[in-house]
Design an enzyme around this catalytic site. Sequence first.
Site, mmCIF file in Angstrom:
data_model
loop_
_atom_site.group_PDB
_atom_site.id
_atom_site.type_symbol
_atom_site.label_atom_id
_atom_site.label_comp_id
_atom_site.label_asym_id
_atom_site.label_seq_id
_atom_site.Cartn_x
_atom_site.Cartn_y
_atom_site.Cartn_z
ATOM 1 N N ASN A 1 -21.349 -4.666 -16.941
ATOM 2 C CA ASN A 1 -22.050 -6.100 -16.670
ATOM 3 C C ASN A 1 -21.866 -6.748 -15.226
ATOM 4 O OD1 ASN A 1 -23.536 -5.836 -18.797
ATOM 5 N ND2 ASN A 1 -21.974 -7.173 -20.131
ATOM 6 N N GLY B 1 -17.621 -13.783 -20.875
ATOM 7 C CA GLY B 1 -17.483 -13.264 -22.226
ATOM 8 C C GLY B 1 -17.717 -12.180 -22.660
ATOM 9 N N ASP B 2 -18.411 -11.339 -21.895
ATOM 10 C CA ASP B 2 -18.696 -9.771 -22.050
ATOM 11 C C ASP B 2 -18.493 -9.054 -20.683
ATOM 12 O OD1 ASP B 2 -19.269 -7.530 -23.415
ATOM 13 O OD2 ASP B 2 -21.500 -7.837 -23.750
ATOM 14 N N LEU B 3 -17.245 -9.235 -20.136
ATOM 15 C CA LEU B 3 -16.960 -8.772 -18.817
ATOM 16 C C LEU B 3 -16.544 -7.171 -18.958
ATOM 17 C CD1 LEU B 3 -17.349 -9.828 -15.944
ATOM 18 C CD2 LEU B 3 -14.892 -10.543 -16.111
#
Length: 253
Positions: A166, A160-162
């Site tokens: 991260n 979701g926040d790739l």
Amino acid sequence: MTDLTEAELDDGRAVVVKRGAGPRATAAEAAGLRWLAAAAAVPVPEVHSWDDERIVMDRVPAGRPAAAAADRFGRGLARLHAAGAPAFGAAPPDGPADAWIGRAPMANVQADDWPSWYASQRVLPYVRTAVDAGLLEAAPFERACSRLAAPDEPPARLHGDLWNGNVLWDGRDAWLIDPAAHGGHRETDLAMLHLFGCPHLDRVVAAYDETAPLASGWRDRIGMHQLFPLLVHTVLFGRSYAGQALAAARSLG
């Protein structure tokens, strides 16, 4: 502002203590990490404990990105997505519906239809915030939302926040941290990797496609999936991202 400190457990394992994210953000991160780890697909730090003020998790060993690690990452990411989610917008088990992506709020409202869900829950809320801040006009994004279309695939288990920050590399593997995990379309994670870059990205994608072939034309849909992160960045960081968000909206025709 979050604060990261390193510590050591009684058994000698190195951990990271993260403070300052806030109660809901801490709960969402802990639940997201556990949900990603449950797929046994891509290495994720083990969560040892969390409360309203902090989360304690394994420290990822430092290393360099390697081609073989990128191959494993691509295959693992395909398996992670294939682990699935109950619905588009589904939060991780025991995770809050009102979650976060970075420092921006993110609502996990479930739906069965991806285009309408993506428009109502991942595009238009950030458009409204950016319009209220005087950063952009709504019309191009409203037109873009009327043209959303994607292959009919079941909800994927998304990080979701790739973005690149991260994804941590230990020399052998790529690890995932700081998720905004939810059920979504698998192409969204891949589009974010393309937006912010990733070491050996061609190898990651090739290994992914070999494991779980992507639908025809997926590269043409990258801009559509990048609308979400670009609007989040516009809300968080201002006008420097507004032009990219507008270009992504116009890419839908």
